[in-house]
Design a protein around this motif. Sequence first.
Motif, PDB file in Angstrom:
ATOM      1  N   GLU A 210      54.761  86.499   8.464  1.00 17.12           N
ATOM      2  CA  GLU A 210      53.841  85.671   9.171  1.00 17.12           C
ATOM      3  C   GLU A 210      53.821  84.341   9.209  1.00 17.12           C
ATOM      4  N   VAL A 211      53.312  83.605  10.504  1.00 14.66           N
ATOM      5  CA  VAL A 211      53.059  82.189  10.516  1.00 14.66           C
ATOM      6  C   VAL A 211      51.745  81.625  10.134  1.00 14.66           C
ATOM      7  N   HIS A 212      51.536  80.791   9.215  1.00 16.35           N
ATOM      8  CA  HIS A 212      49.956  80.528   8.928  1.00 16.35           C
ATOM      9  C   HIS A 212      50.258  78.723   9.043  1.00 16.35           C
ATOM     10  N   VAL A 213      49.325  78.356   9.810  1.00 13.86           N
ATOM     11  CA  VAL A 213      49.418  76.801  10.067  1.00 13.86           C
ATOM     12  C   VAL A 213      48.460  76.079   9.353  1.00 13.86           C
ATOM     13  N   TRP A 214      48.867  75.059   8.532  1.00 10.38           N
ATOM     14  CA  TRP A 214      47.677  74.075   7.872  1.00 10.38           C
ATOM     15  C   TRP A 214      47.719  72.885   8.344  1.00 10.38           C
ATOM     16  N   THR A 215      46.566  72.018   8.115  1.00 11.90           N
ATOM     17  CA  THR A 215      45.422  72.372   7.822  1.00 11.90           C
ATOM     18  C   THR A 215      44.772  71.803   9.419  1.00 11.90           C
ATOM     19  N   VAL A 216      44.057  72.794  10.045  1.00 13.03           N
ATOM     20  CA  VAL A 216      43.614  72.639  11.550  1.00 13.03           C
ATOM     21  C   VAL A 216      42.028  72.945  11.457  1.00 13.03           C
ATOM     22  N   ASP A 217      41.281  71.711  11.909  1.00 11.05           N
ATOM     23  CA  ASP A 217      40.020  71.741  12.035  1.00 11.05           C
ATOM     24  C   ASP A 217      39.372  71.329  13.391  1.00 11.05           C
ATOM     25  N   ASP A 218      40.261  71.133  14.499  1.00  5.22           N
ATOM     26  CA  ASP A 218      39.806  70.923  15.773  1.00  5.22           C
ATOM     27  C   ASP A 218      39.823  72.170  16.525  1.00  5.22           C
ATOM     28  N   VAL A 219      38.699  72.827  17.172  1.00  2.00           N
ATOM     29  CA  VAL A 219      38.762  74.048  17.908  1.00  2.00           C
ATOM     30  C   VAL A 219      39.961  74.088  18.950  1.00  2.00           C
ATOM     31  N   ALA A 220      40.055  73.144  19.691  1.00  2.64           N
ATOM     32  CA  ALA A 220      41.018  73.263  20.809  1.00  2.64           C
ATOM     33  C   ALA A 220      42.378  73.365  20.236  1.00  2.64           C
ATOM     34  N   ASP A 221      42.762  72.789  19.065  1.00  2.00           N
ATOM     35  CA  ASP A 221      44.127  72.842  18.352  1.00  2.00           C
ATOM     36  C   ASP A 221      44.185  74.544  17.894  1.00  2.00           C
ATOM     37  N   MET A 222      42.972  75.136  17.551  1.00  2.80           N
ATOM     38  CA  MET A 222      42.873  76.218  16.826  1.00  2.80           C
ATOM     39  C   MET A 222      43.357  77.252  18.110  1.00  2.80           C
ATOM     40  N   ASN A 223      42.698  77.034  19.035  1.00  6.47           N
ATOM     41  CA  ASN A 223      42.825  77.849  20.379  1.00  6.47           C
ATOM     42  C   ASN A 223      44.175  77.899  20.740  1.00  6.47           C
ATOM     43  N   ARG A 224      44.794  76.711  20.779  1.00  6.98           N
ATOM     44  CA  ARG A 224      46.214  76.296  21.342  1.00  6.98           C
ATOM     45  C   ARG A 224      47.343  77.249  20.298  1.00  6.98           C
ATOM     46  N   GLY A 229      50.824  82.581  19.159  1.00  6.24           N
ATOM     47  CA  GLY A 229      50.947  83.671  18.527  1.00  6.24           C
ATOM     48  C   GLY A 229      51.008  83.503  16.976  1.00  6.24           C
ATOM     49  N   VAL A 230      50.457  82.672  16.378  1.00  6.56           N
ATOM     50  CA  VAL A 230      50.362  82.267  14.778  1.00  6.56           C
ATOM     51  C   VAL A 230      49.469  83.294  14.406  1.00  6.56           C
ATOM     52  N   ASP A 231      49.566  83.870  13.289  1.00  5.97           N
ATOM     53  CA  ASP A 231      48.929  84.881  12.445  1.00  5.97           C
ATOM     54  C   ASP A 231      47.860  84.409  11.713  1.00  5.97           C
ATOM     55  N   GLY A 232      47.794  83.109  11.297  1.00  6.55           N
ATOM     56  CA  GLY A 232      46.779  82.628  10.657  1.00  6.55           C
ATOM     57  C   GLY A 232      46.487  81.079  10.491  1.00  6.55           C
ATOM     58  N   ILE A 233      45.395  80.580  10.374  1.00  4.76           N
ATOM     59  CA  ILE A 233      45.045  79.062  10.415  1.00  4.76           C
ATOM     60  C   ILE A 233      44.304  78.724   9.168  1.00  4.76           C
ATOM     61  N   VAL A 234      44.863  77.919   8.518  1.00  3.63           N
ATOM     62  CA  VAL A 234      44.377  77.310   7.044  1.00  3.63           C
ATOM     63  C   VAL A 234      43.302  75.965   7.693  1.00  3.63           C
ATOM     64  N   THR A 235      42.107  76.320   7.406  1.00  2.46           N
ATOM     65  CA  THR A 235      41.017  75.252   7.935  1.00  2.46           C
ATOM     66  C   THR A 235      40.155  74.855   7.234  1.00  2.46           C
ATOM     67  N   LYS A 242      35.911  81.195  12.748  1.00  2.64           N
ATOM     68  CA  LYS A 242      35.737  82.482  13.046  1.00  2.64           C
ATOM     69  C   LYS A 242      34.592  82.662  14.468  1.00  2.64           C
ATOM     70  N   SER A 243      33.969  81.804  14.723  1.00  2.00           N
ATOM     71  CA  SER A 243      33.273  81.569  16.125  1.00  2.00           C
ATOM     72  C   SER A 243      34.419  81.580  17.126  1.00  2.00           C
ATOM     73  N   LEU A 244      35.433  80.943  17.131  1.00  2.00           N
ATOM     74  CA  LEU A 244      36.653  81.049  18.168  1.00  2.00           C
ATOM     75  C   LEU A 244      37.134  82.326  18.260  1.00  2.00           C
ATOM     76  N   VAL A 245      37.444  83.107  17.207  1.00  2.00           N
ATOM     77  CA  VAL A 245      38.048  84.241  17.031  1.00  2.00           C
ATOM     78  C   VAL A 245      37.143  85.301  17.665  1.00  2.00           C
ATOM     79  N   ASP A 246      35.810  85.268  17.358  1.00  2.00           N
ATOM     80  CA  ASP A 246      34.966  86.081  18.102  1.00  2.00           C
ATOM     81  C   ASP A 246      34.697  86.182  19.410  1.00  2.00           C
ATOM     82  N   ALA A 247      34.942  84.740  19.846  1.00  2.00           N
ATOM     83  CA  ALA A 247      34.859  84.529  21.389  1.00  2.00           C
ATOM     84  C   ALA A 247      36.049  85.120  22.096  1.00  2.00           C
ATOM     85  N   ARG A 248      37.266  84.921  21.241  1.00  2.00           N
ATOM     86  CA  ARG A 248      38.318  85.243  21.969  1.00  2.00           C
ATOM     87  C   ARG A 248      38.555  86.773  22.161  1.00  2.00           C
ATOM     88  N   ASN A 249      37.685  87.488  21.227  1.00  2.00           N
ATOM     89  CA  ASN A 249      37.813  88.929  21.170  1.00  2.00           C
ATOM     90  C   ASN A 249      36.889  89.702  22.053  1.00  2.00           C
TER      91      ASN A 249
END
Length: 249
Positions: A210-224, A229-235, A242-249
């Motif tokens: 898997e690909v986990h990217v650190w450390t990302v706190d900006d929502v636009a960057d998380m979305n991008r 196709g990254v599998d996880g984000i360290v934030t 979590k709010s972004l993931v819920d919105a995307r789903n």
Amino acid sequence: MRFLDGPQPRIIAHRGLAVGAPENTLLAFLKALSAGATHLETDVHASADGEAVVSHDPDLARVAGRDGRVDQLALAELRRIPLGDGQTFCSLAEALDAFPEARFNIDIKDQRAAAPAAAAILRARAADRVLLTSFSAARRKAATAALPEVAVSPSVTEFVPALIGAKLGIRPLARRALRGFAAVQIPERRGPLRLVTARTVRAVHAAGAEVHVWTVDDVADMNRLLDLGVDGIVTNRCDLLKSLVDARN
């Protein structure tokens, strides 16, 4: 391996959720899980009496506003140091015990912490819900020697051959470099070099990691990054992720 169970993306709370709680404390971990984190990222140093202590920094200046180092004090002394909001230092054993179902992403910060961290994981029977990583491959290997089945992530230097393979389109090179690793945990960039691209993600996936990217706190960057196709984000803001993931789903 429970560490990689469950839906993606992995919402990996960097030192817990330090909003209304000091980082790397039991309260920060509780807040992160309550906000929807799927994994808790934390760090360990060794105390003077050889316990694995949850702390990112080797010294006390930033988190406690005082002189001294973690490795100069026994665990009992560290527990008496206030960090704010009624929190203090805790051991890795205490964190694993306090959250028996939580998945922990543990960064071994010094060589002396490797053996006590492994011992704490063994005592808690938590090897299947833990991933061990370190900037030093030697430190990580010292911890995993007693935990042969635990999930691991490569150091940045160990990832270099895989990155070269990905950039050049030589997937067998990437597969060889990543053999035995459950996840690649990297920043999006290292200086001017972009580590996380669609090609890199595909190559790591082809190698079975898997690909986990650190450390990302900006929502636009998380979305991008999720679009890549990254599998996880360290934030530091697992609540926003979590709010972004819920919105995307």
